[in-house]
Structure formats: C-alpha cells, structure tokens
Design a protein around this motif. Structure first.
Motif, PDB file in Angstrom:
ATOM      1  N   ARG A   7      -5.043  -4.750  -9.501  1.00  0.00           N
ATOM      2  CA  ARG A   7      -3.876  -5.258  -8.778  1.00  0.00           C
ATOM      3  C   ARG A   7      -3.460  -6.624  -9.331  1.00  0.00           C
ATOM      4  O   ARG A   7      -4.282  -7.383  -9.845  1.00  0.00           O
ATOM      5  CB  ARG A   7      -4.199  -5.391  -7.285  1.00  0.00           C
ATOM      6  CG  ARG A   7      -5.272  -6.426  -7.002  1.00  0.00           C
ATOM      7  CD  ARG A   7      -5.715  -6.401  -5.560  1.00  0.00           C
ATOM      8  NE  ARG A   7      -6.878  -7.258  -5.361  1.00  0.00           N
ATOM      9  CZ  ARG A   7      -6.813  -8.526  -4.995  1.00  0.00           C
ATOM     10  NH1 ARG A   7      -5.636  -9.078  -4.784  1.00  0.00           N
ATOM     11  NH2 ARG A   7      -7.915  -9.237  -4.826  1.00  0.00           N
ATOM     12  N   VAL A  11      -1.994  -0.118 -11.270  1.00  0.00           N
ATOM     13  CA  VAL A  11      -2.651   0.504 -10.119  1.00  0.00           C
ATOM     14  C   VAL A  11      -2.161   1.939  -9.939  1.00  0.00           C
ATOM     15  O   VAL A  11      -2.949   2.862  -9.690  1.00  0.00           O
ATOM     16  CB  VAL A  11      -2.390  -0.324  -8.848  1.00  0.00           C
ATOM     17  CG1 VAL A  11      -3.002   0.346  -7.628  1.00  0.00           C
ATOM     18  CG2 VAL A  11      -2.937  -1.739  -9.005  1.00  0.00           C
ATOM     19  N   THR A  19      -7.828  -3.846  -0.054  1.00  0.00           N
ATOM     20  CA  THR A  19      -8.306  -5.115  -0.594  1.00  0.00           C
ATOM     21  C   THR A  19      -8.228  -6.226   0.443  1.00  0.00           C
ATOM     22  O   THR A  19      -9.026  -7.165   0.407  1.00  0.00           O
ATOM     23  CB  THR A  19      -7.511  -5.515  -1.845  1.00  0.00           C
ATOM     24  OG1 THR A  19      -6.121  -5.636  -1.510  1.00  0.00           O
ATOM     25  CG2 THR A  19      -7.684  -4.465  -2.937  1.00  0.00           C
ATOM     26  N   THR A  25      -8.160  -0.501  -7.296  1.00  0.00           N
ATOM     27  CA  THR A  25      -7.171  -1.452  -6.788  1.00  0.00           C
ATOM     28  C   THR A  25      -7.676  -2.875  -6.902  1.00  0.00           C
ATOM     29  O   THR A  25      -6.928  -3.792  -7.271  1.00  0.00           O
ATOM     30  CB  THR A  25      -6.845  -1.131  -5.316  1.00  0.00           C
ATOM     31  OG1 THR A  25      -6.600   0.264  -5.177  1.00  0.00           O
ATOM     32  CG2 THR A  25      -5.626  -1.894  -4.857  1.00  0.00           C
ATOM     33  N   TYR A  77       2.587   1.658  -3.530  1.00  0.00           N
ATOM     34  CA  TYR A  77       1.670   2.172  -4.546  1.00  0.00           C
ATOM     35  C   TYR A  77       1.342   3.640  -4.300  1.00  0.00           C
ATOM     36  O   TYR A  77       1.365   4.471  -5.224  1.00  0.00           O
ATOM     37  CB  TYR A  77       0.376   1.362  -4.551  1.00  0.00           C
ATOM     38  CG  TYR A  77       0.474  -0.030  -5.126  1.00  0.00           C
ATOM     39  CD1 TYR A  77       1.536  -0.388  -5.936  1.00  0.00           C
ATOM     40  CD2 TYR A  77      -0.498  -0.983  -4.862  1.00  0.00           C
ATOM     41  CE1 TYR A  77       1.624  -1.674  -6.462  1.00  0.00           C
ATOM     42  CE2 TYR A  77      -0.420  -2.268  -5.384  1.00  0.00           C
ATOM     43  CZ  TYR A  77       0.643  -2.599  -6.188  1.00  0.00           C
ATOM     44  OH  TYR A  77       0.726  -3.866  -6.708  1.00  0.00           O
ATOM     45  N   GLY A 121       1.942  -4.109 -10.831  1.00  0.00           N
ATOM     46  CA  GLY A 121       1.219  -3.118 -10.037  1.00  0.00           C
ATOM     47  C   GLY A 121       1.318  -1.723 -10.604  1.00  0.00           C
ATOM     48  O   GLY A 121       0.712  -0.780 -10.059  1.00  0.00           O
ATOM     49  N   THR A 165      -3.491  -4.934  -1.040  1.00  0.00           N
ATOM     50  CA  THR A 165      -3.221  -3.732  -0.275  1.00  0.00           C
ATOM     51  C   THR A 165      -4.049  -3.791   1.010  1.00  0.00           C
ATOM     52  O   THR A 165      -4.800  -4.744   1.239  1.00  0.00           O
ATOM     53  CB  THR A 165      -3.589  -2.483  -1.082  1.00  0.00           C
ATOM     54  OG1 THR A 165      -5.007  -2.498  -1.340  1.00  0.00           O
ATOM     55  CG2 THR A 165      -2.834  -2.447  -2.406  1.00  0.00           C
ATOM     56  N   THR A 216       0.828  -1.205   0.000  1.00  0.00           N
ATOM     57  CA  THR A 216       0.000   0.000   0.000  1.00  0.00           C
ATOM     58  C   THR A 216       0.863   1.255   0.000  1.00  0.00           C
ATOM     59  O   THR A 216       0.614   2.196  -0.771  1.00  0.00           O
ATOM     60  CB  THR A 216      -0.914   0.011   1.233  1.00  0.00           C
ATOM     61  OG1 THR A 216      -1.743  -1.152   1.215  1.00  0.00           O
ATOM     62  CG2 THR A 216      -1.792   1.246   1.253  1.00  0.00           C
TER      63      THR A 216
END
Length: 542
Positions: free
Chosen positions: A471, A395, A480, A467, A312, A392, A477, A309
């Motif tokens: 993802r 994202v 999620t 996400t 990103y 990723g 993350t 997390t």
C-alpha cells in the motif's frame, strides 16, 4: 523469477545472516505451528462433521450451519480479541483475582495467550471450517448401503467412522487440510501479535525493519518451497483416489439418535468451536464498537479506510472476474492439455502467501513505474512520480494474482453445468467463440459469477499481508488500520473497522448457508452439500 533475481542480488553477508540467524528459528516455529494447526483443524473439522451427519441430537440442524461461521472471522482479529480478553489486565484474569483474592500474577498461574500454543488455538478454531465443509460434504453423500452393511456386520460407531467413513472421505480431507495450512502460512497478523516468528513474519521484519529486500526474498524462496511441499503432500494424500457416486442421488444413511448425556455431549462438542471461533470475538467487537461510537462518534479515519478498502476490493473484483471468465472460457472452448495446464498455473496465486507475492511483485512493478515515468517525463517534461506503487494499483495487482483462482474455479464450475450442445448449436448458426461466451455462457453462469465476485470482494477486504507491504504511505485499509491500532496497543479503537470486516465476511458465509439449506439453489440430482466441494484454490482436479 523476480524472487530468485532479488535473492541472488544480495551479498554473502546477507545470505549468511539469514541462513544462520533467521531461517532456523523461523522454520522451526513455522513447522510447529503448521503441525499444531493440522492436528486441531483435523480433529475439530472431522469430528464435528461426523457428529452432524451420523447422529441426531438437540440443536443438530442449527449447529450444522453455525459451524461455518468462523470463516467470517479473520485470524488476526480473533488473535487481537483473545489477547484483550486473556491478558493479565483483561476481564478473565481480573475476575479470577477478584474471586480468589489474588493480588498479582505471582500468586497464580495462567496460560500465556501470546505463545505458540495460543497461535495454534486461535488459527485452529478459525480455520477448521475448511476441513469441516469438505468432510461434511463427503460424509453426507456416502451411500447408505455401505454404512448399513458395516452396521449389520457388527461395526461399532467408532469402527464405522474409522474403517468406512474416514477412508472414503480422504480426498476431501486432504483438500480441506491443505487449504487450512496455506491460510496458516499466509497469516501475519495473528502470528506476529502472538509472538510466533514464522517465515511470513520474518519476511516482513527483514524487509521493513531491517530494510533488506534481498534477505526478505531469500526467506520468501524458502517459503515457496514450503508451499510446494504442502501441495505435494496434498496430492500424495489423495493419490489417485477420487469419490464416485451414483448418477441418481444416493440414499443417505439414517442418523442415529442420541439422547440424554450423549446428546448433550455431542451438542456441546459442536457448539464449542462456534463459541470460541465466532461468538466470543463477535460479541466483544460489537460491544467495543458500539461503546466507542456512542462516546466518540465515527472517526474520519474509518470512512477514509472504508472508502479505500472498497475501492481496492471493487477494482480487483472487476479485474479478476474478467480474467477468470477468460480462463474458464478457454478451458471450455479450447480443449487440450496445454490450455488446462495454463489455467492451473493461472490459479496458483491462491497458494502464494501475500508476503511472497509482495516481495516478488515489487521489482517488476517498480520497473514498469520507472519506464512510465521516464516516458511521461520525455513527452511532457513533468515527473508523474510512482504511478503503480504510489496509487495503490500494486495492491490491486496483488489481489488479482492471489484471488484469480477463486473466480476461475467458480466460473468454470458454473460453465460446466451448461450443456455443450448449446455451444454446438451456436457454432452451426455462425456464432464466434466471443459471441458464444457473451450471449450464452455468461448469462447462464450468472449465479457462479455473482458468487465468485462476492468471494473475491470479501477476501480482498480481509487481505492483510500483501496490503501491508504494497500500500502507499498513509493509505490504510480497514485491515491495515486494525493492524496498526493493535500494534499500538489500542485495539479497541479499531473495533469498528474490525467489525466492518467481519460483517463483510458474513456475506459469503450466509450464501453458503442458504445453498446448504433445504430447497437452496442447486443443480438437478445434486445434494446441497456438494457446493462445499468447490475448490477455490485450483488444487483439486476439475
């Protein structure tokens, strides 16, 4: 364009199935949800804003600040919390059965939280601060002369509110309401968990459960039309209206003192949204997170989700800040309607629901992925796999598109406070535009840059729809991970991740509280409440 191409690529049977079996129910559910949330956030946001600006009552100062706190709570987390509390096996119904001697649900009636009214209540009590902040800002700067003249003409409190204060605040109310409705349209976690089949939920289930990207794109095109309608209604509600105050700080009307029962009722009315939208969910999250951590320790999955997390969100924040600075500098240095129009287009991503962005970005990103893979394979003989969607990066791209408007609007607002005479002086000394941006604009706009970075970082941490769809596999993350635990019926195991999201969400809220406090950082002759009028979506005119 990508959405249109994908939607047109479906066969006639897919379009017929979507039009006959999916869209009617999804449109009806979405319309009822938007209508219910619009009514609730308007009543709660405008009502509490008027109470804390027009009246004095016990606890008014603390409540005026606390009413912003529900912004730190993602709607899907609040939905998970209230299902835990209000479900048949939860503490509320269990306590009622123990108190009255009821043995089963057949012995009594209790409202169902997993329903459309339940979703309206959850989303309304989380999103009302959008209306509250804009309404409070406008009520606070309205001239005392208007209010006092109305009082001398015999206007009662309700007439004063309805005939004077509310019409003057109409542009800001339209803006706050449109932001709340766009967030409602973007929501997937709360709506799905509470059993409301909105357009967003239908896009997700059509793509993931039915494996029909074409059907999802067709629903997404309809959803874009709904977004356009909301933006049009917001423009229509504001019309050509604006709010102009004196260059000098206007004298504010003296709040009327409320005592006794009236003061207690006003305090209770302002405290209720805070308790429902923040205090109860926060208390349950703290209890569950602490109890599970003490019993089982911090699971390794939490650290992995937290690291992903942060990675990103940090990557998206850096990219958004760079692009936002470019957009803001272009608007300032290259005067003209074309540049202003392009800047507005660049900021429209905030109005796009995450599911729509995910469906629209998938094909372009996959095309770039395949081109890169073919080029690398031709040069090295090694197949690299999916670079963007597998790492990723997709994202991060979605976050950048969605949150660029926040950074561009905030940085542009910060640069607008820098005198243009500095630009002229730098040009006479031979400085180029890039040097002016680097040496003058960015250093002086550092507070705006920091605020924009904080808002983008936190919003990226909380983002669930995009996400969830973009993802890589087995790359959860915090958002999620909480969604997955709730879907498995063990939301308590995700309480620590949910609490981390809420704590991150408190950072921009605390920043707003500091700016709105007496003596906060603000420009000359500006009331602190004016900071609440910053428009991160790019919806309002500059």
């Amino acid at each position: 364009m990508s959405l249109a191409l994908i939607a047109l690529g479906g066969d006639a049977s897919t379009l017929e199935h979507v039009a006959r079996n999916v869209l009617p129910d999804a449109m009806a559910q979405t319309a009822m949800l938007l209508a219910g949330v619009a009514v609730l956030v308007s009543v709660v946001g405008v009502g509490t804003a008027w109470l804390v600006t027009a009246y004095r009552f016990p606890g008014r100062g603390a409540l005026a600040m606390a009413l912003i706190l529900p912004l730190a709570m993602p709607a899907y987390i609040v939905a998970y919390v209230y299902v835990e509390i209000l479900e048949p096996l939860g503490p509320v119904q269990g306590g009622l059965r123990a108190l009255f001697g009821w043995r089963s649900r057949a012995d009594y009636w209790f409202p169902e939280i997993r329903s459309l009214p339940g979703a309206v209540l959850v989303l309304g009590f989380v999103l009302y601060p959008y209306v509250y902040m804009t309404a409070r800002a406008l009520f606070s700067v309205q001239s005392a002369n208007l209010i006092e003249v109305a009082r001398t003409l015999g206007a009662r409190p309700w007439e004063l509110f309805r005939a004077v204060a509310l019409p003057l605040a109409r542009p800001a109310l339209a803006l706050g309401l449109s932001l709340a409705l766009l967030e409602t349209l973007n929501d997937i976690g709360a709506s799905e968990y509470l059993g409301v089949r909105t357009l967003t939920v239908s896009i997700y289930t059509t793509w993931v459960n039915r494996n029909s990207l074409e059907g999802a794109a067709q629903i997404a095109c309809v959803m874009l039309a709904v977004v356009a309608v909301i933006l049009w209604l917001e423009r229509r509600a504001r019309g050509a209206r604006g709010f102009t105050a004196s260059v000098k700080r206007p004298r504010q009307a003296t709040p009327l003192a409320l005592s006794g029962g009236a003061g207690f009722a006003a305090a209770l009315a302002c405290a209720l949204p805070v308790v429902v939208g923040f205090a109860i969910p926060a208390a349950l999250l703290v209890r569950e997170a602490v109890s599970r951590t003490l019993r089982k320790g911090v699971p390794a999955e939490f650290w992995h989700a937290l690291g992903l997390t942060l990675a990103y969100a940090a990557a998206a924040t850096c990219l958004v800040l760079v692009l936002g600075a470019v957009v803001a500098a272009a608007v300032r240095m290259v005067r003209g309607r074309k540049v202003a129009a392009l800047a507005r287009v660049a900021s429209l991503g905030y109005a796009m629901p995450g599911t729509v962005l995910a469906v629209g970005l998938l094909t372009p990103l996959a095309t770039v992925d395949n081109a890169l893979a073919n080029a690398i394979r031709a040069m090295t003989g090694v197949s690299p796999g999916l670079i963007l969607t597998g790492s990723g990066a997709a994202v991060v791209v979605a976050y950048t598109v969605r949150f660029l408007g926040i950074a561009a609007g905030g940085i542009e607002s910060g640069m607008s406070r820098i005198s243009t005479h500095m630009d002229d002086a730098a040009r006479t000394l031979g400085r180029r535009p890039g040097e002016i941006l680097r040496l003058i604009h960015l250093p002086l706009a550092r507070p705006a840059l920091a605020s924009a970075a904080l808002l983008v970082f936190v919003d990226a941490m909380k983002e669930l729809p995009a996400t969830l769809l973009l993802r890589p596999l087995n790359a959860d993350t915090l958002a999620t991970a909480v969604y997955a635990q709730a879907a498995r019926g063990v939301f308590e195991d995700g309480a620590l991740a949910a609490l981390a999201i809420v704590l991150a969400g408190l950072a921009p809220v605390l920043l707003m509280l500091r700016l709105s406090a007496p003596g906060g950082q603000r420009g000359p002759a500006e009331p602190a409440e004016a900071f609440a009028l910053e428009d991160p979506s790019g919806l309002a005119p500059r």
